[in-house]
Write a protein that holds these residues in place. Structure first.
Motif, PDB file in Angstrom:
ATOM      1  N   LEU A  36       4.965   0.862  -2.665  1.00 41.99           N
ATOM      2  CA  LEU A  36       4.658   0.713  -4.094  1.00 41.99           C
ATOM      3  C   LEU A  36       5.485  -0.421  -4.705  1.00 41.99           C
ATOM      4  N   GLU A  37       6.746  -0.509  -4.312  1.00 41.46           N
ATOM      5  CA  GLU A  37       7.610  -1.594  -4.797  1.00 41.46           C
ATOM      6  C   GLU A  37       7.090  -2.956  -4.316  1.00 41.46           C
ATOM      7  N   LEU A  38       6.682  -3.027  -3.046  1.00 46.12           N
ATOM      8  CA  LEU A  38       6.173  -4.288  -2.505  1.00 46.12           C
ATOM      9  C   LEU A  38       4.856  -4.709  -3.165  1.00 46.12           C
ATOM     10  N   LEU A  39       4.028  -3.738  -3.543  1.00 50.65           N
ATOM     11  CA  LEU A  39       2.780  -4.084  -4.230  1.00 50.65           C
ATOM     12  C   LEU A  39       3.061  -4.716  -5.587  1.00 50.65           C
ATOM     13  N   MET A  57      -1.170  -5.246   3.958  1.00 55.37           N
ATOM     14  CA  MET A  57       0.046  -4.431   3.999  1.00 55.37           C
ATOM     15  C   MET A  57      -0.154  -3.276   4.972  1.00 55.37           C
ATOM     16  N   TYR A  58       0.888  -3.036   5.764  1.00 55.94           N
ATOM     17  CA  TYR A  58       0.882  -1.887   6.663  1.00 55.94           C
ATOM     18  C   TYR A  58       2.106  -1.036   6.360  1.00 55.94           C
ATOM     19  N   VAL A  59       1.875   0.268   6.182  1.00 56.09           N
ATOM     20  CA  VAL A  59       2.937   1.208   5.821  1.00 56.09           C
ATOM     21  C   VAL A  59       3.076   2.239   6.937  1.00 56.09           C
ATOM     22  N   ASP A  60       4.285   2.354   7.486  1.00 58.66           N
ATOM     23  CA  ASP A  60       4.540   3.314   8.564  1.00 58.66           C
ATOM     24  C   ASP A  60       6.043   3.529   8.642  1.00 58.66           C
ATOM     25  N   ASP A  61       6.459   4.760   8.867  1.00 57.86           N
ATOM     26  CA  ASP A  61       7.892   5.046   8.945  1.00 57.86           C
ATOM     27  C   ASP A  61       8.470   4.752  10.330  1.00 57.86           C
ATOM     28  N   GLU A  62       7.635   4.331  11.270  1.00 59.16           N
ATOM     29  CA  GLU A  62       8.109   4.004  12.616  1.00 59.16           C
ATOM     30  C   GLU A  62       8.181   2.487  12.783  1.00 59.16           C
ATOM     31  N   GLU A  63       9.388   1.992  12.971  1.00 59.46           N
ATOM     32  CA  GLU A  63       9.652   0.551  13.079  1.00 59.46           C
ATOM     33  C   GLU A  63       8.815  -0.102  14.185  1.00 59.46           C
ATOM     34  N   MET A  64       8.688   0.560  15.326  1.00 59.13           N
ATOM     35  CA  MET A  64       7.930   0.003  16.447  1.00 59.13           C
ATOM     36  C   MET A  64       6.472  -0.230  16.054  1.00 59.13           C
ATOM     37  N   ASN A  65       5.876   0.701  15.315  1.00 59.19           N
ATOM     38  CA  ASN A  65       4.491   0.535  14.867  1.00 59.19           C
ATOM     39  C   ASN A  65       4.363  -0.643  13.906  1.00 59.19           C
ATOM     40  N   LEU A  66       5.345  -0.796  13.018  1.00 60.40           N
ATOM     41  CA  LEU A  66       5.331  -1.928  12.084  1.00 60.40           C
ATOM     42  C   LEU A  66       5.353  -3.244  12.852  1.00 60.40           C
ATOM     43  N   GLN A  67       6.217  -3.317  13.858  1.00 61.33           N
ATOM     44  CA  GLN A  67       6.332  -4.544  14.658  1.00 61.33           C
ATOM     45  C   GLN A  67       5.051  -4.826  15.437  1.00 61.33           C
ATOM     46  N   LEU A  68       4.487  -3.792  16.064  1.00 58.43           N
ATOM     47  CA  LEU A  68       3.241  -3.959  16.821  1.00 58.43           C
ATOM     48  C   LEU A  68       2.110  -4.446  15.924  1.00 58.43           C
ATOM     49  N   PHE A  69       2.012  -3.838  14.761  1.00 62.13           N
ATOM     50  CA  PHE A  69       0.959  -4.211  13.823  1.00 62.13           C
ATOM     51  C   PHE A  69       1.116  -5.666  13.402  1.00 62.13           C
ATOM     52  N   GLU A  70       2.324  -6.031  13.031  1.00 64.67           N
ATOM     53  CA  GLU A  70       2.574  -7.401  12.581  1.00 64.67           C
ATOM     54  C   GLU A  70       2.279  -8.411  13.689  1.00 64.67           C
ATOM     55  N   GLU A 116       5.468  -6.749  -6.122  1.00 66.40           N
ATOM     56  CA  GLU A 116       5.799  -8.134  -5.783  1.00 66.40           C
ATOM     57  C   GLU A 116       4.599  -8.904  -5.246  1.00 66.40           C
ATOM     58  N   HIS A 117       3.636  -8.183  -4.681  1.00 70.36           N
ATOM     59  CA  HIS A 117       2.470  -8.808  -4.037  1.00 70.36           C
ATOM     60  C   HIS A 117       1.172  -8.182  -4.553  1.00 70.36           C
ATOM     61  N   PRO A 118       0.882  -8.319  -5.851  1.00 72.84           N
ATOM     62  CA  PRO A 118      -0.331  -7.697  -6.400  1.00 72.84           C
ATOM     63  C   PRO A 118      -1.622  -8.320  -5.866  1.00 72.84           C
ATOM     64  N   ASP A 119      -1.509  -9.461  -5.162  1.00 67.64           N
ATOM     65  CA  ASP A 119      -2.683 -10.107  -4.573  1.00 67.64           C
ATOM     66  C   ASP A 119      -2.999  -9.583  -3.169  1.00 67.64           C
ATOM     67  N   THR A 120      -2.352  -8.491  -2.776  1.00 70.66           N
ATOM     68  CA  THR A 120      -2.650  -7.845  -1.490  1.00 70.66           C
ATOM     69  C   THR A 120      -4.099  -7.361  -1.526  1.00 70.66           C
ATOM     70  N   LEU A 121      -4.836  -7.622  -0.460  1.00 71.64           N
ATOM     71  CA  LEU A 121      -6.257  -7.258  -0.418  1.00 71.64           C
ATOM     72  C   LEU A 121      -6.526  -5.955   0.324  1.00 71.64           C
ATOM     73  N   ILE A 122      -5.720  -5.702   1.362  1.00 66.43           N
ATOM     74  CA  ILE A 122      -5.945  -4.558   2.249  1.00 66.43           C
ATOM     75  C   ILE A 122      -4.623  -3.822   2.432  1.00 66.43           C
ATOM     76  N   VAL A 123      -4.669  -2.482   2.388  1.00 62.04           N
ATOM     77  CA  VAL A 123      -3.495  -1.667   2.700  1.00 62.04           C
ATOM     78  C   VAL A 123      -3.909  -0.618   3.721  1.00 62.04           C
ATOM     79  N   ILE A 124      -3.158  -0.560   4.805  1.00 57.64           N
ATOM     80  CA  ILE A 124      -3.349   0.471   5.828  1.00 57.64           C
ATOM     81  C   ILE A 124      -2.065   1.270   5.876  1.00 57.64           C
ATOM     82  N   SER A 125      -2.191   2.580   5.727  1.00 60.87           N
ATOM     83  CA  SER A 125      -1.003   3.430   5.706  1.00 60.87           C
ATOM     84  C   SER A 125      -1.083   4.530   6.747  1.00 60.87           C
TER      85      SER A 125
END
Length: 122
Positions: free
Chosen positions: A40-43, A8-21, A45-54
């Motif tokens: 937090l809401e997505l976690l 999971m990658y968390v960022d308020d900038e759409e461009m960064n989200l797209q680049l990361f993905e 739905e996806h409790p099997d997430t292994l890595i979170v970068i924020s």
């Protein structure tokens, strides 16, 4: 369903989200969120997430505030912070207290992030 590890990658900038993905979707199932609350809401739905970068600086909730809440519920996830600024006392404390494993600087160094993720998943 993907057999790739969830990242999971968390960022308020759409461009960064797209680049990361774009850079990580071949190796990982990438989930993105635009805020700590959304993450937090997505976690849920996806409790099997292994890595979170924020991202650190976001409106309403900082990256570390989000990680503190998330880690309380998902202690098995490995958390990282990303910042466009030098290391702060708050980030240093999070590293010392093992809240986060590492902090990354913006602009992204995708190779550095990739190596840290691979190491964490070993």
């Amino acid at each position: 369903m993907s057999d790739k590890p969830k990242l999971m990658y968390v960022d308020d900038e759409e461009m960064n989200l797209q680049l990361f993905e774009l850079n990580f979707n071949k190796k990982f199932e990438v989930i993105t969120a635009e805020s700590g609350m959304g993450a937090l809401e997505l976690l849920e739905e996806h409790p099997d997430t292994l890595i979170v970068i924020s991202d650190m600086r976001m409106p309403v909730m900082t990256g570390l505030e989000f990680i503190k809440k998330a880690k309380a519920k998902y202690a098995n996830i490995k958390f990282y912070i990303l910042t466009g600024y030098d290391i702060t006392d708050e980030i240093k404390e999070a590293l010392d207290n093992k809240l986060i494993l590492k902090y990354f600087r913006k602009p992204f160094n995708f190779n550095e992030i990739d190596i840290a993720i691979k190491t964490a998943l070993m």
